[in-house]
Design an enzyme around this catalytic site. Structure first.
Site, PDB file in Angstrom:
ATOM      1  N   GLY A  34       0.786  -1.348  -0.013  1.00 56.40           N
ATOM      2  CA  GLY A  34      -0.004   0.059  -0.063  1.00 56.40           C
ATOM      3  C   GLY A  34       0.736   1.044  -0.003  1.00 56.40           C
ATOM      4  O   GLY A  34       0.319   2.352  -0.257  1.00 56.40           O
ATOM      5  N   ARG A  90     -11.658  22.199   5.823  1.00 57.53           N
ATOM      6  CA  ARG A  90     -12.541  22.596   6.582  1.00 57.53           C
ATOM      7  C   ARG A  90     -12.515  22.230   7.899  1.00 57.53           C
ATOM      8  O   ARG A  90     -13.411  22.692   8.995  1.00 57.53           O
ATOM      9  CB  ARG A  90     -14.044  21.727   6.123  1.00 57.53           C
ATOM     10  N   GLN A  91     -11.619  21.585   8.380  1.00 57.67           N
ATOM     11  CA  GLN A  91     -11.310  21.175   9.906  1.00 57.67           C
ATOM     12  C   GLN A  91     -10.287  22.190  10.571  1.00 57.67           C
ATOM     13  O   GLN A  91      -8.886  21.658  10.720  1.00 57.67           O
ATOM     14  CB  GLN A  91     -10.807  19.669  10.077  1.00 57.67           C
ATOM     15  N   LYS A 185     -28.412  29.051   7.017  1.00 57.12           N
ATOM     16  CA  LYS A 185     -28.139  27.715   7.096  1.00 57.12           C
ATOM     17  C   LYS A 185     -27.468  27.535   8.422  1.00 57.12           C
ATOM     18  O   LYS A 185     -26.306  28.327   8.814  1.00 57.12           O
ATOM     19  CB  LYS A 185     -27.056  27.200   6.187  1.00 57.12           C
TER      20      LYS A 185
END
Length: 284
Positions: A34, A90-91, A185
């Site tokens: 991997g 976004r974190q 929102k």
């Protein structure tokens, strides 16, 4: 030399054309366990190396670090890292006790191998402060007007929340006419639920262009579209800088009644109708 990441080859080619710099040939390999490795067969000794890679997943973050190191190893006089799409942006804070500020951790790691960083419309521009090297963010929102039809009916450029209104204004200004507005929102971070309150703008019989920085799952955007269709909007176009479009996002948007979806090539998708390379080239 422009050095592309595996997931950002079209953007890198467009950037090479826009800057009139050569596009490097990179070899990518993944081992059986991997792990990844990259190779730069061409010399960059004494040259500026521009690593161009959208960090779409954890493997892409590792690849950025490898490309930076390979460029240094090959003798580059300067390494610039371009992140057309910066993952984890976004974190930008610890939302719950015990969580990391993930964008800060990522920025610090990337800073170790580069002399400066350029990114495109990060979700929170303040993440640029997390880098330890000079960092600039550029705005590609104006490009979102390019794929739109020439004759929109009473165009309204609408952002899904107040935080994205600047994107809607930029896209409207680039288009040349129309009004702007936004949805309210509210997000419950414990449950993940989002409540959307309709805008007061009159949308009946008008073409509405929804503008955002990123569309990930498409859930919030499709709910916004349904609100507009229920209020008799003529056509609804969805535009975004970063068309992540994870899972069945496109299906959600189509089912909600979207006329078309347009994005840039910061994330290379079928809806990437325009390249953000020129705004990065100008910053370079």
């Amino acid at each position: 030399m422009i050095i592309p990441g595996a997931d950002t080859q079209a953007f890198a080619a467009a950037l090479a054309n826009a800057t009139d710099e050569r596009l490097g040939r990179v070899e990518y390999e993944q081992f059986a366990d991997g792990e990844h490795v990259v190779r730069l067969p061409e010399s960059v000794a004494g040259e500026r190396a521009v690593v161009v890679a959208s960090t779409v997943d954890s493997d892409a973050h590792v690849q950025v670090l490898q490309l930076q190191d390979a460029a240094r190893e090959a003798g580059a006089s300067e390494v610039v890292t371009v992140l057309p799409y910066m993952g984890y942006a976004r974190q930008d804070e610890a939302f719950r006790p015990g969580e990391p500020v993930s964008s800060r951790a990522i920025a610090r790691a990337i800073s170790t191998g580069t002399d400066r960083v350029i990114t495109v419309n990060p979700h929170e521009p303040s993440v640029c402060d997390f880098f330890d090297v000079p960092t600039a963010h550029v705005d590609a929102a104006g490009l979102l007007a390019d794929p739109l039809p020439d004759a929109l009916e009473g165009p309204l450029f609408l952002s899904p929340d107040e935080g994205a209104i600047d994107l809607a204004v930029t896209a409207r200004d680039a288009y040349g006419e129309g009004e702007t507005d936004y949805f309210e929102k509210d997000r419950d971070y414990d449950s993940g639920d989002i409540e959307i309150t309709p805008s007061d703008a009159d949308v009946a019989g008008r073409d509405v262009v929804l503008v955002d920085d990123i569309i990930a799952t498409g859930s919030t955007m499709s709910e916004s579209v349904e609100v507009l269709m229920n209020r008799d909007a003529n056509r609804v176009f969805v535009t975004c800088v970063h068309p992540m479009l994870a899972s069945n996002a496109l299906t959600k948007l189509s089912a909600a009644g979207v006329e078309a979806v347009y994005g840039t090539d910061t994330l290379e998708r079928a809806v990437s109708e325009v390249s953000a390379a020129p705004v990065v080239a100008a910053e370079l």
